[in-house]
Design a protein around this motif. Structure first.
Motif, mmCIF file in Angstrom:
data_model
loop_
_atom_site.group_PDB
_atom_site.id
_atom_site.type_symbol
_atom_site.label_atom_id
_atom_site.label_comp_id
_atom_site.label_asym_id
_atom_site.label_seq_id
_atom_site.Cartn_x
_atom_site.Cartn_y
_atom_site.Cartn_z
ATOM 1 N N ALA A 281 31.831 37.358 50.060
ATOM 2 C CA ALA A 281 33.052 36.714 49.561
ATOM 3 C C ALA A 281 33.359 37.130 48.127
ATOM 4 O O ALA A 281 34.531 37.299 47.764
ATOM 5 N N ALA A 282 32.334 37.315 47.304
ATOM 6 C CA ALA A 282 32.565 37.723 45.914
ATOM 7 C C ALA A 282 33.155 39.130 45.848
ATOM 8 O O ALA A 282 34.009 39.411 44.998
ATOM 9 N N VAL A 283 32.732 40.015 46.740
ATOM 10 C CA VAL A 283 33.273 41.375 46.785
ATOM 11 C C VAL A 283 34.738 41.332 47.217
ATOM 12 O O VAL A 283 35.584 42.047 46.671
ATOM 13 N N VAL A 284 35.055 40.471 48.183
ATOM 14 C CA VAL A 284 36.436 40.324 48.638
ATOM 15 C C VAL A 284 37.318 39.806 47.505
ATOM 16 O O VAL A 284 38.383 40.370 47.223
ATOM 17 N N GLU A 285 36.882 38.738 46.839
ATOM 18 C CA GLU A 285 37.660 38.176 45.729
ATOM 19 C C GLU A 285 37.862 39.206 44.628
ATOM 20 O O GLU A 285 38.970 39.331 44.080
ATOM 21 N N ALA A 286 36.822 39.945 44.300
ATOM 22 C CA ALA A 286 36.922 40.972 43.252
ATOM 23 C C ALA A 286 37.898 42.076 43.663
ATOM 24 O O ALA A 286 38.665 42.568 42.826
ATOM 25 N N ALA A 287 37.893 42.448 44.933
ATOM 26 C CA ALA A 287 38.795 43.509 45.402
ATOM 27 C C ALA A 287 40.246 43.085 45.246
ATOM 28 O O ALA A 287 41.084 43.881 44.786
ATOM 29 N N TRP A 288 40.567 41.848 45.617
ATOM 30 C CA TRP A 288 41.953 41.373 45.468
ATOM 31 C C TRP A 288 42.336 41.271 44.002
ATOM 32 O O TRP A 288 43.469 41.613 43.623
ATOM 33 N N ARG A 289 41.406 40.815 43.147
ATOM 34 C CA ARG A 289 41.688 40.767 41.700
ATOM 35 C C ARG A 289 41.919 42.177 41.160
ATOM 36 O O ARG A 289 42.851 42.411 40.383
ATOM 37 N N ASP A 290 41.050 43.110 41.557
ATOM 38 C CA ASP A 290 41.192 44.502 41.106
ATOM 39 C C ASP A 290 42.535 45.077 41.528
ATOM 40 O O ASP A 290 43.223 45.721 40.731
ATOM 41 N N LEU A 291 42.912 44.837 42.778
ATOM 42 C CA LEU A 291 44.173 45.384 43.270
ATOM 43 C C LEU A 291 45.353 44.798 42.493
ATOM 44 O O LEU A 291 46.236 45.542 42.044
ATOM 45 N N ALA A 292 45.377 43.493 42.305
ATOM 46 C CA ALA A 292 46.487 42.866 41.569
ATOM 47 C C ALA A 292 46.560 43.393 40.137
ATOM 48 O O ALA A 292 47.654 43.699 39.633
ATOM 49 N N ARG A 293 45.425 43.512 39.494
ATOM 50 C CA ARG A 293 45.392 44.005 38.113
ATOM 51 C C ARG A 293 45.881 45.449 38.027
ATOM 52 O O ARG A 293 46.704 45.790 37.172
ATOM 53 N N GLU A 294 45.405 46.298 38.924
ATOM 54 C CA GLU A 294 45.774 47.717 38.876
ATOM 55 C C GLU A 294 47.240 47.918 39.250
ATOM 56 O O GLU A 294 47.925 48.761 38.671
ATOM 57 N N GLN A 295 47.736 47.153 40.221
ATOM 58 C CA GLN A 295 49.156 47.233 40.566
ATOM 59 C C GLN A 295 50.010 46.833 39.368
ATOM 60 O O GLN A 295 50.979 47.526 39.026
ATOM 61 N N ALA A 296 49.656 45.724 38.726
ATOM 62 C CA ALA A 296 50.435 45.238 37.583
ATOM 63 C C ALA A 296 50.406 46.246 36.440
ATOM 64 O O ALA A 296 51.437 46.481 35.793
ATOM 65 N N ALA A 297 49.255 46.851 36.204
ATOM 66 C CA ALA A 297 49.148 47.826 35.111
ATOM 67 C C ALA A 297 49.992 49.067 35.391
ATOM 68 O O ALA A 297 50.702 49.557 34.502
ATOM 69 N N THR A 298 49.957 49.571 36.614
ATOM 70 C CA THR A 298 50.766 50.747 36.956
ATOM 71 C C THR A 298 52.244 50.391 36.937
ATOM 72 O O THR A 298 53.067 51.151 36.415
ATOM 73 N N ASP A 299 52.590 49.226 37.464
ATOM 74 C CA ASP A 299 53.982 48.777 37.425
ATOM 75 C C ASP A 299 54.480 48.686 35.984
ATOM 76 O O ASP A 299 55.612 49.086 35.682
ATOM 77 N N ALA A 300 53.647 48.167 35.079
ATOM 78 C CA ALA A 300 54.055 48.000 33.679
ATOM 79 C C ALA A 300 54.308 49.349 33.016
ATOM 80 O O ALA A 300 55.287 49.512 32.285
ATOM 81 N N VAL A 301 53.446 50.320 33.284
ATOM 82 C CA VAL A 301 53.650 51.655 32.710
ATOM 83 C C VAL A 301 54.937 52.255 33.236
ATOM 84 O O VAL A 301 55.749 52.797 32.476
ATOM 85 N N LEU A 302 55.169 52.149 34.530
ATOM 86 C CA LEU A 302 56.383 52.730 35.114
ATOM 87 C C LEU A 302 57.646 51.994 34.675
ATOM 88 O O LEU A 302 58.707 52.609 34.576
#
Length: 189
Positions: free
Chosen positions: A120-141
């Protein structure tokens, strides 16, 4: 755990169209009314819908189901796809910046899939990682609304990056369709 020869019964939550994931009234991607105005808004709308589709394909599954490698010998799993998409979002930022590349999130090649374990911790971390990376790429673009602008050392156009992102999510949503059906039999677009 079911054996390789056992197949789950196919099912859907939709009652209107049996090949749909959800009824049109319940589908958060179903937007009535006019489509977005302009090329940038259209590309962003497609990307948002594919991102939502990936999330929907994973909903209702536990860590074991998300980590299940449903189509051996492939190492692909729904959880692995979430981790992979986080990794590629980060990598796309490397394409469009002039600085030193950001390190890989999960380490060596294929670690995004290999590390997708039923925890469960790996799953939670994966969703956090995805949201963070999407937001960071969106912000740059968002700083570059001109689709023809070329960025980074290789001069990648904003348009090319957006289209590539849509292609990546669309392709992996297709994988998610098949993986989800193998996990619990749920079908639909």
């Amino acid at each position: 755990m079911r054996g390789m020869t056992e197949q789950p019964e196919r099912w859907t939550q939709a009652s209107v169209h049996p090949d749909m994931w959800a009824d049109p009234a319940d589908d958060p991607r179903n937007s009535e009314g006019p489509s977005p105005d302009g090329e940038l808004a259209t590309l962003e709308d497609y990307l948002a819908n594919y991102r939502l589709t990936m999330r929907m394909k994973c909903e209702g599954l536990d860590a074991g189901q998300l980590a299940r490698r449903s189509v051996p010998p492939s190492t692909m799993s729904l959880l692995g796809l979430v981790r992979h998409l986080a990794e590629v979002e980060r990598d796309w930022r490397n394409w469009i910046t002039d600085g030193e590349p950001l390190p890989k999130l999960y380490g060596a090649r294929d670690a995004d899939f290999d590390g997708a374990v039923a925890d469960a911790a790996v799953v939670e971390a994966a969703w956090r990682d995805l949201a963070r990376e999407q937001a960071a790429t969106d912000a740059v673009l968002a700083e570059h609304p001109d689709l023809g602008e070329r960025l980074g050392k290789d001069g990648v156009s904003v348009r090319e990056l957006l289209v590539h992102r849509i292609e990546e999510y669309a392709r992996h949503c297709g994988h998610a369709d098949l993986l989800r059906e193998c996990v619990d039999g749920r079908v639909g677009q």
